[in-house]
Design an enzyme around this catalytic site. Structure first.
Site, PDB file in Angstrom:
ATOM      1  N   ASP A 210       0.825  -1.214   0.107  1.00 25.44           N
ATOM      2  CA  ASP A 210      -0.195  -0.024  -0.044  1.00 25.44           C
ATOM      3  C   ASP A 210       0.837   1.230  -0.025  1.00 25.44           C
ATOM      4  O   ASP A 210       0.361   2.441   0.024  1.00 25.44           O
ATOM      5  CB  ASP A 210      -0.927   0.020   1.206  1.00 25.44           C
ATOM      6  CG  ASP A 210      -1.991   1.129   1.110  1.00 25.44           C
ATOM      7  OD1 ASP A 210      -2.553   1.340  -0.003  1.00 25.44           O
ATOM      8  OD2 ASP A 210      -2.249   1.783   2.355  1.00 25.44           O
ATOM      9  N   SER A 235      -6.924   5.029   0.406  1.00 22.89           N
ATOM     10  CA  SER A 235      -7.211   3.652  -0.145  1.00 22.89           C
ATOM     11  C   SER A 235      -8.765   3.370   0.107  1.00 22.89           C
ATOM     12  O   SER A 235      -9.336   3.521   1.056  1.00 22.89           O
ATOM     13  CB  SER A 235      -6.466   2.653   0.403  1.00 22.89           C
ATOM     14  OG  SER A 235      -5.129   3.000   0.292  1.00 22.89           O
ATOM     15  N   GLN A 285      -5.620  -1.981  -6.741  1.00 22.38           N
ATOM     16  CA  GLN A 285      -6.246  -1.152  -5.811  1.00 22.38           C
ATOM     17  C   GLN A 285      -7.019   0.149  -6.410  1.00 22.38           C
ATOM     18  O   GLN A 285      -6.572   0.559  -7.349  1.00 22.38           O
ATOM     19  CB  GLN A 285      -5.226  -0.481  -4.686  1.00 22.38           C
ATOM     20  CG  GLN A 285      -5.711   0.437  -3.680  1.00 22.38           C
ATOM     21  CD  GLN A 285      -4.759   1.110  -2.713  1.00 22.38           C
ATOM     22  OE1 GLN A 285      -4.528   2.214  -2.910  1.00 22.38           O
ATOM     23  NE2 GLN A 285      -4.276   0.212  -1.926  1.00 22.38           N
TER      24      GLN A 285
END
Length: 293
Positions: A210, A235, A285
């Site tokens: 991430d 996110s 993502q």
């Protein structure tokens, strides 16, 4: 082992509360919420604690529901959805202050023989030829919106040796580039003993996944991101597929690109390759991408 890596490993070593319930700490983030990679990695740890050691996660799908509070502990509850002959499925909910902040579904399987192919590893310079974060980031101190952002970013990278192949988004804000980013990374130290397990490496890879994934979206628009203050991001969801074994304490190339952005959201696709060219992990993502008004 570097003390910051020891701290990160302790962060991922959840406290069992009772059957299928675990509790984890948080640490200060570079943004005023829990770092997404931390909560995803901790949730995966919780799921793994309820599965036979012979089965490892081969995929996870998750949603970030609310900003996490870095000053509060997180409770992870695991639902044992299915224990089948070939696959095991778990669902994890992360809770703070009585509300869910994150959900994760993970599927587990044993390794087996089968058809195999992969796309080739893209070209990239040797990681040792690139400057580490503590050397690179201070070069751009004047571009950050304040000095505190740089200091927090350096602290966040202490446990991870992360090296940019090309200039990061915050270094070229205002200049539109190809929607692609590459970094090499590994944890700062070698895992050994009880900490050196396949699950540990998978969860550390999840933690790092991430970190720079949405950089490719920023590059396509000449934006520097939250570091320069020209974009607000977060996110929204996160999916990973674990293809082949890897070690998080050995160099991995994280190659990311962005096929689209629209409606205040950007999509990013990432691939992690081992140094010898094996495709280890795929990541997708969608993230919030808003321009401040």
């Amino acid at each position: 082992m570097d003390p910051t890596l020891q701290y990160l490993l302790r962060l991922l070593d959840l406290e069992p509360v009772e059957r299928d319930i675990f509790r984890g700490d948080s640490h200060a983030s570079v943004v005023p919420r829990v770092f997404g990679g931390q909560v995803a990695a901790q949730a995966l740890v919780a799921a793994c604690r309820t599965v036979d050691d012979e089965r490892l996660p081969h995929s996870l799908h998750s949603y970030f529901l609310r900003p996490g509070d870095p000053g509060a502990r997180i409770v992870y509850t695991v639902d044992r959805i299915r224990d089948g002959r070939s696959f095991t499925t778990r669902r994890v909910v992360a809770v703070q202050h009585g509300q869910p902040i994150f959900t994760l579904s993970a599927s587990f399987a044993r390794a087996e023989e089968g058809l195999e192919h992969q796309e080739p590893m893209p070209a990239a310079p040797d990681p040792e030829s690139l400057p580490p974060a503590e050397e690179l980031l201070p070069r751009y101190a004047d571009l950050f919106r304040d000095r505190g952002v740089l200091e927090l970013l350096l602290q966040a990278r202490q446990a991870i040796d992360l090296r940019y192949v090309n200039e990061p988004p915050f270094a070229t804000a205002g200049k539109v580039r190809e929607a692609r980013s590459q970094v090499w990374f590994r944890v700062n130290g070698k895992l050994a003993g009880e900490q050196d397990t396949p699950v540990s490496h998978l969860c550390l890879g999840t933690y790092v996944s991430d970190m720079t994934l949405l950089d490719s979206v920023l590059l396509a628009h000449g934006r520097g991101g939250w570091m320069t203050g020209d974009t607000v991001g977060a996110s929204l969801d996160h999916a990973m597929w674990f293809h082949r074994p890897f070690r998080a304490d050995e160099w991995l190339l994280y190659d990311t690109d962005s096929p689209t952005s629209q409606s205040g959201r950007g999509l990013a696709h990432g691939r992690m390759f081992t140094r010898d060219g094996r495709l280890a992990v795929s990541v997708i993502q969608e993230g919030l991408m808003r321009v401040p008004r």
